[in-house]
Design a protein around this motif. Structure first.
Motif, PDB file in Angstrom:
ATOM      1  N   LEU A   9      38.897  44.568  44.152  1.00  0.00           N
ATOM      2  CA  LEU A   9      39.260  45.520  43.110  1.00  0.00           C
ATOM      3  C   LEU A   9      40.347  44.954  42.207  1.00  0.00           C
ATOM      4  N   LEU A  10      41.249  44.174  42.766  1.00  0.00           N
ATOM      5  CA  LEU A  10      42.261  43.509  41.937  1.00  0.00           C
ATOM      6  C   LEU A  10      41.615  42.477  41.018  1.00  0.00           C
ATOM      7  N   LEU A  11      40.673  41.719  41.562  1.00  0.00           N
ATOM      8  CA  LEU A  11      39.955  40.743  40.744  1.00  0.00           C
ATOM      9  C   LEU A  11      39.153  41.462  39.654  1.00  0.00           C
ATOM     10  N   ALA A  12      38.535  42.573  40.010  1.00  0.00           N
ATOM     11  CA  ALA A  12      37.798  43.365  39.021  1.00  0.00           C
ATOM     12  C   ALA A  12      38.747  43.858  37.934  1.00  0.00           C
ATOM     13  N   GLY A  13      39.927  44.299  38.315  1.00  0.00           N
ATOM     14  CA  GLY A  13      40.901  44.763  37.335  1.00  0.00           C
ATOM     15  C   GLY A  13      41.353  43.658  36.399  1.00  0.00           C
ATOM     16  N   LEU A  14      41.553  42.473  36.955  1.00  0.00           N
ATOM     17  CA  LEU A  14      41.944  41.320  36.138  1.00  0.00           C
ATOM     18  C   LEU A  14      40.853  41.006  35.115  1.00  0.00           C
ATOM     19  N   LEU A  15      39.613  40.966  35.579  1.00  0.00           N
ATOM     20  CA  LEU A  15      38.494  40.664  34.680  1.00  0.00           C
ATOM     21  C   LEU A  15      38.292  41.775  33.648  1.00  0.00           C
ATOM     22  N   ALA A  16      38.438  43.021  34.052  1.00  0.00           N
ATOM     23  CA  ALA A  16      38.277  44.130  33.110  1.00  0.00           C
ATOM     24  C   ALA A  16      39.351  44.082  32.031  1.00  0.00           C
ATOM     25  N   GLY A  58      30.505  44.673  38.544  1.00  0.00           N
ATOM     26  CA  GLY A  58      29.810  44.187  39.735  1.00  0.00           C
ATOM     27  C   GLY A  58      30.732  44.023  40.927  1.00  0.00           C
ATOM     28  N   LEU A  59      31.949  43.574  40.688  1.00  0.00           N
ATOM     29  CA  LEU A  59      32.925  43.418  41.781  1.00  0.00           C
ATOM     30  C   LEU A  59      33.373  44.766  42.329  1.00  0.00           C
ATOM     31  N   ALA A  60      33.403  45.768  41.494  1.00  0.00           N
ATOM     32  CA  ALA A  60      33.871  47.086  41.922  1.00  0.00           C
ATOM     33  C   ALA A  60      32.880  47.790  42.837  1.00  0.00           C
ATOM     34  N   LEU A  61      31.633  47.397  42.779  1.00  0.00           N
ATOM     35  CA  LEU A  61      30.593  48.053  43.583  1.00  0.00           C
ATOM     36  C   LEU A  61      30.256  47.200  44.803  1.00  0.00           C
ATOM     37  N   PRO A  62      30.411  47.744  45.998  1.00  0.00           N
ATOM     38  CA  PRO A  62      30.135  46.950  47.201  1.00  0.00           C
ATOM     39  C   PRO A  62      28.729  46.347  47.223  1.00  0.00           C
ATOM     40  N   ARG A  63      27.744  47.056  46.690  1.00  0.00           N
ATOM     41  CA  ARG A  63      26.367  46.579  46.732  1.00  0.00           C
ATOM     42  C   ARG A  63      26.159  45.304  45.919  1.00  0.00           C
ATOM     43  N   THR A  64      26.915  45.140  44.840  1.00  0.00           N
ATOM     44  CA  THR A  64      26.742  43.980  43.965  1.00  0.00           C
ATOM     45  C   THR A  64      27.913  42.995  44.054  1.00  0.00           C
ATOM     46  N   ARG A  65      28.855  43.273  44.924  1.00  0.00           N
ATOM     47  CA  ARG A  65      30.105  42.507  44.989  1.00  0.00           C
ATOM     48  C   ARG A  65      29.879  41.020  45.253  1.00  0.00           C
ATOM     49  N   ARG A  66      29.044  40.682  46.214  1.00  0.00           N
ATOM     50  CA  ARG A  66      28.864  39.270  46.567  1.00  0.00           C
ATOM     51  C   ARG A  66      28.307  38.470  45.386  1.00  0.00           C
ATOM     52  N   THR A  67      27.260  38.978  44.779  1.00  0.00           N
ATOM     53  CA  THR A  67      26.650  38.288  43.643  1.00  0.00           C
ATOM     54  C   THR A  67      27.625  38.206  42.469  1.00  0.00           C
ATOM     55  N   ALA A  68      28.331  39.301  42.195  1.00  0.00           N
ATOM     56  CA  ALA A  68      29.293  39.308  41.091  1.00  0.00           C
ATOM     57  C   ALA A  68      30.442  38.342  41.360  1.00  0.00           C
ATOM     58  N   ALA A  69      30.874  38.241  42.599  1.00  0.00           N
ATOM     59  CA  ALA A  69      31.967  37.323  42.931  1.00  0.00           C
ATOM     60  C   ALA A  69      31.530  35.877  42.741  1.00  0.00           C
ATOM     61  N   LEU A 113      38.740  30.091  43.779  1.00  0.00           N
ATOM     62  CA  LEU A 113      38.845  30.288  45.230  1.00  0.00           C
ATOM     63  C   LEU A 113      38.916  31.762  45.589  1.00  0.00           C
ATOM     64  N   TRP A 114      39.609  32.554  44.789  1.00  0.00           N
ATOM     65  CA  TRP A 114      39.692  34.000  45.019  1.00  0.00           C
ATOM     66  C   TRP A 114      38.295  34.614  44.936  1.00  0.00           C
ATOM     67  N   ALA A 115      37.566  34.286  43.882  1.00  0.00           N
ATOM     68  CA  ALA A 115      36.216  34.830  43.714  1.00  0.00           C
ATOM     69  C   ALA A 115      35.308  34.401  44.870  1.00  0.00           C
ATOM     70  N   ARG A 116      35.404  33.156  45.278  1.00  0.00           N
ATOM     71  CA  ARG A 116      34.590  32.686  46.407  1.00  0.00           C
ATOM     72  C   ARG A 116      34.962  33.427  47.692  1.00  0.00           C
ATOM     73  N   GLY A 117      36.247  33.688  47.882  1.00  0.00           N
ATOM     74  CA  GLY A 117      36.689  34.441  49.053  1.00  0.00           C
ATOM     75  C   GLY A 117      36.168  35.866  49.045  1.00  0.00           C
ATOM     76  N   VAL A 118      36.146  36.488  47.870  1.00  0.00           N
ATOM     77  CA  VAL A 118      35.587  37.830  47.765  1.00  0.00           C
ATOM     78  C   VAL A 118      34.100  37.799  48.126  1.00  0.00           C
ATOM     79  N   ALA A 119      33.387  36.800  47.647  1.00  0.00           N
ATOM     80  CA  ALA A 119      31.962  36.677  47.964  1.00  0.00           C
ATOM     81  C   ALA A 119      31.749  36.507  49.462  1.00  0.00           C
ATOM     82  N   ARG A 120      32.576  35.667  50.071  1.00  0.00           N
ATOM     83  CA  ARG A 120      32.462  35.402  51.502  1.00  0.00           C
ATOM     84  C   ARG A 120      32.728  36.665  52.323  1.00  0.00           C
ATOM     85  N   ASN A 121      33.666  37.486  51.874  1.00  0.00           N
ATOM     86  CA  ASN A 121      34.037  38.691  52.620  1.00  0.00           C
ATOM     87  C   ASN A 121      33.191  39.908  52.284  1.00  0.00           C
ATOM     88  N   ALA A 122      32.335  39.799  51.277  1.00  0.00           N
ATOM     89  CA  ALA A 122      31.497  40.938  50.880  1.00  0.00           C
ATOM     90  C   ALA A 122      30.453  41.195  51.968  1.00  0.00           C
TER      91      ALA A 122
END
Length: 126
Positions: A9-16, A58-69, A113-122
């Motif tokens: 959500l922080l990454l989504a906020g930064l991008l938004a 995409g990052l804000a929604l759990p269903r699309t988080r991995r792909t968006a990250a 690295l942050w985005a990759r970590g979000v993808a890994r943890n999704a």
């Protein structure tokens, strides 16, 4: 909310925030568009703003988080040439501005690295 839940959500906020800035103050972004890209710099500014807003959604929604990250990580790599252009263009500016432009370059690494970590943890993914 745990750290792993806040991170996307922080990454989504930064991008938004960055995406909105592309529309609120486009001239500063137009100047970063490499001349080698076809078309108008404003077109690229708008396209990157739309991309950042879409990635944020995409990052804000759990269903699309991995792909968006994963897409965000690729996006951060893709915009690196604009940061290089800024550093080159600003090399003769006053020291604080020059330092800011140069400081942006290594910041791309933790963003990727942050985005990759979000993808890994999704969970699951899309």
């Amino acid at each position: 909310m745990s750290r792993s839940e806040r991170s996307p959500l922080l990454l989504a906020g930064l991008l938004a925030t960055a995406g909105v800035a592309h529309f609120v103050s486009p001239r500063q972004f137009d100047a970063l568009v490499p001349r080698s890209l076809p078309g108008s710099p404003r077109t690229w500014t708008r396209a990157s703003g739309v991309a950042e807003l879409a990635l944020a959604a995409g990052l804000a929604l759990p269903r699309t988080r991995r792909t968006a990250a994963l897409a965000a990580a690729a996006f951060f790599v893709g915009v690196f040439p604009a940061n290089v252009k800024m550093a080159v263009d600003w090399r003769h500016r006053p020291t604080p501005q020059k330092a800011a432009a140069l400081g942006r370059l290594p910041l791309q690494v933790p963003l990727v690295l942050w985005a990759r970590g979000v993808a890994r943890n999704a969970e699951g993914g899309s």
